[in-house]
Design an enzyme around this catalytic site. Structure first.
Site, mmCIF file in Angstrom:
data_model
loop_
_atom_site.group_PDB
_atom_site.id
_atom_site.type_symbol
_atom_site.label_atom_id
_atom_site.label_comp_id
_atom_site.label_asym_id
_atom_site.label_seq_id
_atom_site.Cartn_x
_atom_site.Cartn_y
_atom_site.Cartn_z
ATOM 1 N N ASP A 1 6.157 29.833 -31.862
ATOM 2 C CA ASP A 1 7.258 30.395 -32.632
ATOM 3 C C ASP A 1 6.954 30.168 -34.112
ATOM 4 O O ASP A 1 6.151 29.301 -34.454
ATOM 5 C CB ASP A 1 8.560 29.697 -32.228
ATOM 6 C CG ASP A 1 9.738 30.160 -33.057
ATOM 7 O OD1 ASP A 1 9.920 31.377 -33.190
ATOM 8 O OD2 ASP A 1 10.464 29.297 -33.578
ATOM 9 N N CYS B 1 0.847 -1.185 0.000
ATOM 10 C CA CYS B 1 0.000 0.000 0.000
ATOM 11 C C CYS B 1 0.887 1.241 0.000
ATOM 12 O O CYS B 1 2.110 1.155 0.095
ATOM 13 C CB CYS B 1 -0.934 0.014 1.204
ATOM 14 S SG CYS B 1 -0.066 0.132 2.785
ATOM 15 N N CYS C 1 3.286 1.682 2.857
ATOM 16 C CA CYS C 1 4.556 0.949 2.726
ATOM 17 C C CYS C 1 5.565 1.792 1.952
ATOM 18 O O CYS C 1 6.746 1.871 2.306
ATOM 19 C CB CYS C 1 4.333 -0.382 2.010
ATOM 20 S SG CYS C 1 3.320 -1.563 2.917
#
Length: 762
Positions: free
Chosen positions: A458, A30, A33
């Site tokens: 650009d 999980c 952890c």
């Protein structure tokens, strides 16, 4: 590609150039952890770790490969497995994942096979008490015992490991729920509590008459089965999500056919060797249907090359001698002889994979918050479950029912879905983008993209092809036209700008010899200064000439033209004007229209003349134009557009765009551009297709929406389910099933990103 994104292989380990160590972590169940492993690694001197639960990967900055053994020892002492990540061989991590999936599947099957008859027995015994037989209690206990011990061992093991280190996790909640249900059932049988309470609560909202205490056993068994099912499908889904991210690495060739020379009779010698034997400069033979092993140039042969796996483009690209090819693409129908130019970690494919990997390793700000929250949720839920049980008991409710309500609270509040909400969506979204030729550097780009309202483009090389050609050369003095072109070509040899390429190409076509030049000085976006035949020569824009105090009276008419004007001056005296024409990209108008359909305002930003800029803007469908802007001023224009809280994205490809890319809220660089531009960008487009810009924004927005949906569901689910469980309306079995399905739903929703078709084709 930036140096930070390059992967360096040494001794089988994979490290990054900025002294970071990558570790594969096993045993995490999980987000709590992951947070624990992160804290453990951060205790190393000078270390700064980020652990991703979804990818099961840790990146530790500040330490190198020499410290790997110490880092691994720390992780193993914390109760998890660790291994130095090897980008060229992920066997360890794959084997660990497959072993975990196999173990979960085996435990799930056994648990389900025992739970179904156990639940049938307890239901029958509850509905028809007269059917009870001598020793039925022992039968039920024996059926439940392997479920709550062996099958549920992953949850118990994680809980014990956490307790040894003085912490708790989501597994603690599951383990406590299973142990409490089973323990209370056995205790009630041993002490003869009998039919106290309301067993109908366990079967579903009081719909059955009073029954046996053994019914509590099916709660423990059912809870284990549902949790194992959820964990099994979650792990499989996360593996699938990881496969999306790792798909780029699978494109690389494993072997290469290297031309090693010729025999005495003149026959060529082609040797098939592992890809590691390939070096830059080697000549490589690619047969029809084979994967091109490295970036390079075609020396001989013609073929249609399938680039779809890297760019998303379905139409094969025709290549011939002189064409550039990219490693990871496939020659569909022709024989090719290539000269390898970039191999291994230097190839575009490797850099794309490395960048995608680094992007996933970066933790989103919202994920950091979620990880912090989950660290407090588990102990809070345990406390809440105890309080709920006590309150219900004190209110006069039989302890059996109060106990069941407490278990429901304990189970339903597991925040597993929270830990998966962000990383799984990031993993799939970034992997999907990489397959489409769109490299998202990390969560910053995703978060910024959702608020973009203006896109600045650009002109040269971005909105236009960048393949400029000389339209006219005019002499303003008695100097011959060809001499003006000759001097300009000599100076432009020191520049890589598209204008320089056009002038040199025209000079090669019209002039036999181009003189040498010295003392080159390049002024990005403005021009070039050098010495030719002992004269100071300046070639550049009219604005640059004014800066250099060069009189432009003789070229005013040309300066006001709609084409790009390059002025040539010798010793501060204008000798000629070169008019350069650029063409708009074929998909520019479509891309701009797509941006506008997304509600985005488009702006053209260029250092070119007003009329030249307005001509291109009109063809592309852009309304707002900022022309004649120097590179240093581009960032000022970006900041001006950002006034009032407007979020601005900048699209560019050159050195002169780097500052603007960095100043924008979101920078997108075209991969044909320079490394400096890409270092400043948040999203890199690696395909020659301007439509990739709105596609990149759409993908980033979709990923961001998925993360928000996941978090909304995860938070909303817990907020809504907790009070329902606390007031006694949620069966523990239903709570267990709902919690498991919540995690699976979050991962499945993230996986939808890999199937989304983002592009609209006319």
């Amino acid at each position: 590609m930036t140096a930070e994104s390059l992967m360096v292989h040494s001794g089988g380990a994979t490290r990054v150039a900025d002294a970071a160590l990558d570790l594969d972590i096993s045993g995490m169940t999980c987000a709590a952890c992951a947070r624990r492993v992160e804290r453990t690694l951060n205790k190393l001197d000078g270390a700064s770790a980020t652990v991703n639960y979804a990818t099961e990967r840790a990146r530790v900055h500040g330490i190198g490969e020499a410290d790997a053994a110490q880092a691994i020892a720390r992780v193993e002492k914390a109760g998890y497995g660790a291994h130095v990540h090897d980008d060229s061989d992920d066997t360890w991590s794959k084997r660990a994942t497959e072993n975990r999936i196999t173990s979960l599947r085996r435990r799930l099957v056994v648990s389900a096979l025992l739970t179904v008859p156990l639940m049938d027995i307890t239901i029958v015994l509850a509905l028809v008490p007269g059917w009870r037989f001598p020793g039925w209690e022992l039968v039920c206990v024996l059926a439940a015992l392997p479920i709550v011990t062996w099958a549920a061992w992953p949850f118990h093991r994680a809980t014990l490991r956490n307790l040894r280190h003085g912490s708790v996790s989501m597994d603690t909640l599951v383990s406590l729920g299973i142990a409490a249900s089973f323990g209370w059932a056995v205790l009630s049988l041993l002490l003869g509590f009998g039919d106290t309470g309301d067993p109908g609560f366990w079967l579903g909202f009081g719909m059955t008459p009073a029954g046996a205490s053994s019914i509590y056993l099916d709660v423990a068994a059912g809870m284990t089965t549902f949790q194992l099912a959820g964990r099994y499908f979650e792990t499989r889904s996360r593996r699938k999500a990881g496969d999306v991210l790792g798909a780029l690495g699978a494109l690389a060739a494993t072997h290469v056919r290297i031309r090693r020379g010729t025999t005495d009779r003149g026959d060529t010698v082609d040797v098939v060797e592992p890809i590691a034997a390939l070096n830059a400069g080697n000549h490589v033979v690619v047969l029809p249907g084979e994967t091109i092993p490295a970036d390079g140039e075609v020396l001989e042969g013609n073929a249609a090359v399938d680039t779809s796996m890297m760019t998303g483009e379905p139409v094969p690209v025709e290549v011939s001698p002189g064409s550039a090819v990219t490693g990871g693409t496939v020659s569909t129908n022709g024989w090719l002889l290539l000269r390898a130019s970039a191999v291994g970690a230097n190839s575009q494919l490797a850099q794309m994979a490395a960048l995608a990997e680094r992007a996933q390793a970066r933790k989103a700000g919202v994920q950091t918050l979620v990880d912090r929250i989950t660290g407090y949720v588990v102990p809070a839920v345990i406390t809440l479950a105890v309080i709920v049980t006590v309150v219900w008991t004190l209110s006069g409710t039989p302890f059996t029912r109060a106990f069941g309500i407490g278990i429901s609270v304990l189970i339903i509040a597991c925040p597993c879905a929270l830990g998966l909400a962000t990383p799984t969506a990031l993993m799939v979204g970034i992997g999907r983008g990489a397959r489409l030729g769109i490299l998202i550097k990390g969560h910053d780009a995703l978060e910024a993209s959702g608020m973009i309202s203006t896109v600045v483009l650009d002109k040269t090389g971005t909105l236009t092809t960048g393949r400029m050609s000389v339209h006219a050369v005019t002499a303003t003095t008695s100097m011959p036209v060809h001499e003006v072109l000759r001097v300009a070509a000599a100076v432009e040899r020191g520049s890589e700008h598209a204008v320089a390429t056009a002038i040199l190409a025209e000079a090669e076509r019209r002039i036999s010899d181009v003189p040498g030049a010295s003392d080159f000085t390049t002024h990005p976006g403005l021009g070039v200064h050098a010495r030719v035949d002992d004269h100071d020569v300046i070639v550049g824009s009219p604005a640059f000439m004014r800066e250099c105090d060069v009189e432009l009276t003789s070229v005013d008419a040309a300066v006001d033209g709609a084409r790009t004007v390059v002025v040539v001056a010798i010793d501060a005296c204008v000798v000629g004007v070169i008019e350069i024409a650029d063409t708009i990209k074929s998909d520019a108008a479509e891309a701009v229209a797509a941006l506008r359909s997304q509600g985005i305002r488009t702006v053209l930003l260029t250092g070119d003349s007003e009329r030249a800029a307005h001509r291109i803007a009109a063809e592309a469908g852009i309304d707002e134009v900022h022309a004649g802007v120097r590179p240093a001023q581009k960032a000022d224009v970006i900041r001006e557009l950002q006034g009032g809280g407007t979020k601005v994205a900048m699209v560019g490809d050159g050195i002169n765009d780097a500052v603007a890319l960095a100043a924008a809220d979101l920078g997108l660089a075209i991969a044909t551009g320079t490394d400096i531009a890409m270092k400043s960008a948040d999203i890199i487009v690696v395909r020659d297709d301007l439509f990739a810009v709105p596609e990149a924004i759409a993908l980033a927005r979709r990923t961001r929406r998925t993360i928000r949906w996941n978090l909304g569901w995860a938070f909303g689910y817990n907020l809504a389910a907790l009070p329902i469980a606390a007031i006694g309306l949620l069966n523990p079995l239903i709570a267990a099933a709902a919690m498991s399905l919540s995690s699976v739903l979050v991962v499945s929703n993230s996986l939808r990103l890999q199937n989304v078709s983002l592009r609209r084709r006319s």
